[in-house]
Write a protein that holds these residues in place. Structure first.
Motif, PDB file in Angstrom:
ATOM      1  N   GLU A   5       0.877  -1.366  -0.028  1.00 53.79           N
ATOM      2  CA  GLU A   5      -0.013  -0.014  -0.018  1.00 53.79           C
ATOM      3  C   GLU A   5       0.921   1.314  -0.080  1.00 53.79           C
ATOM      4  N   GLU A   6       1.711   0.904   0.762  1.00 53.90           N
ATOM      5  CA  GLU A   6       2.775   2.465   0.931  1.00 53.90           C
ATOM      6  C   GLU A   6       3.580   2.694  -0.321  1.00 53.90           C
ATOM      7  N   ASP A   7       3.775   1.808  -1.236  1.00 56.02           N
ATOM      8  CA  ASP A   7       4.274   1.882  -2.641  1.00 56.02           C
ATOM      9  C   ASP A   7       3.170   2.191  -3.779  1.00 56.02           C
ATOM     10  N   GLU A   8       2.038   2.121  -3.425  1.00 54.27           N
ATOM     11  CA  GLU A   8       1.074   2.408  -4.310  1.00 54.27           C
ATOM     12  C   GLU A   8       1.239   3.779  -5.119  1.00 54.27           C
ATOM     13  N   ILE A   9       1.261   3.824  -6.303  1.00 54.64           N
ATOM     14  CA  ILE A   9       1.327   5.199  -6.853  1.00 54.64           C
ATOM     15  C   ILE A   9      -0.151   5.586  -7.251  1.00 54.64           C
ATOM     16  N   LEU A  10      -0.405   6.665  -6.868  1.00 58.20           N
ATOM     17  CA  LEU A  10      -1.875   7.447  -7.269  1.00 58.20           C
ATOM     18  C   LEU A  10      -1.865   8.472  -8.356  1.00 58.20           C
ATOM     19  N   ASP A  11      -2.535   8.049  -9.256  1.00 60.61           N
ATOM     20  CA  ASP A  11      -2.488   9.110 -10.566  1.00 60.61           C
ATOM     21  C   ASP A  11      -3.428  10.252 -10.098  1.00 60.61           C
ATOM     22  N   SER A  12      -3.074  11.274 -10.998  1.00 57.86           N
ATOM     23  CA  SER A  12      -3.840  12.566 -11.004  1.00 57.86           C
ATOM     24  C   SER A  12      -5.467  12.140 -10.674  1.00 57.86           C
ATOM     25  N   PRO A  13      -6.046  13.094 -10.051  1.00 61.34           N
ATOM     26  CA  PRO A  13      -7.545  12.670  -9.810  1.00 61.34           C
ATOM     27  C   PRO A  13      -8.334  13.459 -11.099  1.00 61.34           C
ATOM     28  N   THR A  14      -7.720  14.252 -11.844  1.00 64.63           N
ATOM     29  CA  THR A  14      -8.237  14.791 -12.971  1.00 64.63           C
ATOM     30  C   THR A  14      -8.366  13.907 -14.101  1.00 64.63           C
ATOM     31  N   GLY A  15      -9.590  13.451 -14.571  1.00 68.01           N
ATOM     32  CA  GLY A  15     -10.159  12.552 -15.589  1.00 68.01           C
ATOM     33  C   GLY A  15      -9.190  12.586 -16.566  1.00 68.01           C
ATOM     34  N   TRP A  16      -8.637  13.595 -17.609  1.00 70.24           N
ATOM     35  CA  TRP A  16      -8.149  13.367 -18.887  1.00 70.24           C
ATOM     36  C   TRP A  16      -6.732  13.316 -18.489  1.00 70.24           C
ATOM     37  N   VAL A  17      -6.235  13.689 -17.346  1.00 69.30           N
ATOM     38  CA  VAL A  17      -4.806  13.657 -16.868  1.00 69.30           C
ATOM     39  C   VAL A  17      -4.465  12.025 -16.538  1.00 69.30           C
ATOM     40  N   ALA A  18      -5.477  11.550 -15.978  1.00 73.36           N
ATOM     41  CA  ALA A  18      -5.632  10.095 -15.576  1.00 73.36           C
ATOM     42  C   ALA A  18      -5.516   9.227 -16.504  1.00 73.36           C
ATOM     43  N   HIS A  20      -4.352  10.158 -19.525  1.00 71.85           N
ATOM     44  CA  HIS A  20      -3.228  10.461 -20.387  1.00 71.85           C
ATOM     45  C   HIS A  20      -2.169   9.505 -19.464  1.00 71.85           C
ATOM     46  N   ILE A  21      -2.082   9.476 -18.408  1.00 73.24           N
ATOM     47  CA  ILE A  21      -0.950   8.715 -17.523  1.00 73.24           C
ATOM     48  C   ILE A  21      -1.121   7.103 -18.026  1.00 73.24           C
ATOM     49  N   ARG A  22      -2.300   6.753 -17.999  1.00 72.92           N
ATOM     50  CA  ARG A  22      -2.739   5.225 -18.077  1.00 72.92           C
ATOM     51  C   ARG A  22      -2.393   4.955 -19.254  1.00 72.92           C
ATOM     52  N   SER A  23      -2.671   5.840 -20.380  1.00 66.57           N
ATOM     53  CA  SER A  23      -2.102   5.508 -21.680  1.00 66.57           C
ATOM     54  C   SER A  23      -0.587   5.369 -21.913  1.00 66.57           C
ATOM     55  N   TYR A  24       0.182   6.358 -21.238  1.00 63.92           N
ATOM     56  CA  TYR A  24       1.521   6.572 -21.065  1.00 63.92           C
ATOM     57  C   TYR A  24       2.039   5.434 -20.489  1.00 63.92           C
ATOM     58  N   VAL A  25       1.621   4.715 -19.466  1.00 66.43           N
ATOM     59  CA  VAL A  25       2.260   3.772 -18.690  1.00 66.43           C
ATOM     60  C   VAL A  25       1.915   2.467 -19.448  1.00 66.43           C
ATOM     61  N   GLU A  26       0.606   2.145 -19.935  1.00 66.89           N
ATOM     62  CA  GLU A  26       0.297   0.934 -20.771  1.00 66.89           C
ATOM     63  C   GLU A  26       1.284   0.576 -21.922  1.00 66.89           C
ATOM     64  N   SER A  27       1.542   1.920 -22.548  1.00 64.37           N
ATOM     65  CA  SER A  27       2.110   1.608 -23.832  1.00 64.37           C
ATOM     66  C   SER A  27       3.669   1.984 -23.841  1.00 64.37           C
ATOM     67  N   ASP A  28       4.033   1.739 -22.527  1.00 59.85           N
ATOM     68  CA  ASP A  28       5.527   2.352 -21.997  1.00 59.85           C
ATOM     69  C   ASP A  28       5.964   3.475 -22.715  1.00 59.85           C
ATOM     70  N   GLY A  29       4.957   4.402 -23.003  1.00 61.19           N
ATOM     71  CA  GLY A  29       5.284   6.026 -23.339  1.00 61.19           C
ATOM     72  C   GLY A  29       5.347   5.944 -25.079  1.00 61.19           C
ATOM     73  N   ALA A  30       5.066   4.853 -25.570  1.00 59.19           N
ATOM     74  CA  ALA A  30       4.716   5.066 -27.085  1.00 59.19           C
ATOM     75  C   ALA A  30       3.158   6.046 -27.392  1.00 59.19           C
ATOM     76  N   ARG A  31       2.368   5.732 -26.488  1.00 57.80           N
ATOM     77  CA  ARG A  31       1.290   6.800 -26.514  1.00 57.80           C
ATOM     78  C   ARG A  31       1.364   7.639 -25.568  1.00 57.80           C
ATOM     79  N   GLY A  32       1.192   8.900 -25.654  1.00 59.53           N
ATOM     80  CA  GLY A  32       1.408   9.771 -24.531  1.00 59.53           C
ATOM     81  C   GLY A  32       2.266  10.735 -24.390  1.00 59.53           C
ATOM     82  N   HIS A  33       3.858  10.204 -24.957  1.00 56.89           N
ATOM     83  CA  HIS A  33       4.942  10.948 -24.982  1.00 56.89           C
ATOM     84  C   HIS A  33       4.638  12.405 -25.449  1.00 56.89           C
ATOM     85  N   LEU A  34       4.037  12.433 -26.785  1.00 59.60           N
ATOM     86  CA  LEU A  34       3.760  13.473 -27.489  1.00 59.60           C
ATOM     87  C   LEU A  34       2.295  13.565 -27.128  1.00 59.60           C
TER      88      LEU A  34
END
Length: 147
Positions: A5-18, A20-34
């Protein structure tokens, strides 16, 4: 609280930012870097109040091996939470595309900011509008990789 639990990363509560982050992480940066034509990175800070890891997506610029961020918060009167967190604890984690690394964050001095601001304003011209819109001195943050 367990270590997981201590190491869990909480993403932005703002919907469009969250999203963006999910797409970035799931694609290892291929989607979302730009994002809308500008380069973005993922910044993970430790919450100054909760101690939890907080992740957001931010536009970045480069200066040599350093990454630059602008704590604009859309020109509002308040600093963004991510900036307050890194001031309290400057040890951060960064993902740029597929690359992940630890970094130390610091606010640019007035002299550094005068030199570096044009790099960021050219990349994202809205920063100049945000600066004109607020009486707050918008910080420019320098991320230096920890080797």
């Amino acid at each position: 609280m367990g270590p997981q639990e201590e190491d869990e990363i909480l993403d932005s509560p703002t919907g469009w930012v969250a999203r963006h982050i999910r797409s970035y992480v799931e694609s290892d940066g291929a989607r979302g870097h730009l994002y809308q034509g500008v380069p973005t990175l993922l910044l993970t800070t430790r919450g100054r109040k909760t101690g939890k890891l907080r992740r957001t997506a931010l536009i970045y610029g480069g200066d040599g091996g350093r990454h630059l961020l602008v704590a604009s918060n859309g020109g509002s009167a308040e600093h963004p939470a991510w900036y307050l967190n890194l001031v309290a604890d400057p040890e951060v984690h960064v993902q740029v595309g597929a690359e992940r690394f630890a970094a130390r964050a610091r606010t640019a001095t007035a002299e550094e900011k005068a030199e570096l601001w044009p790099i960021m304003a050219e990349l994202f011209p809205m920063y100049d509008r945000y600066r004109a819109k607020t009486s707050r001195d918008i910080p420019l943050v320098i991320l230096e990789r920890i080797t």
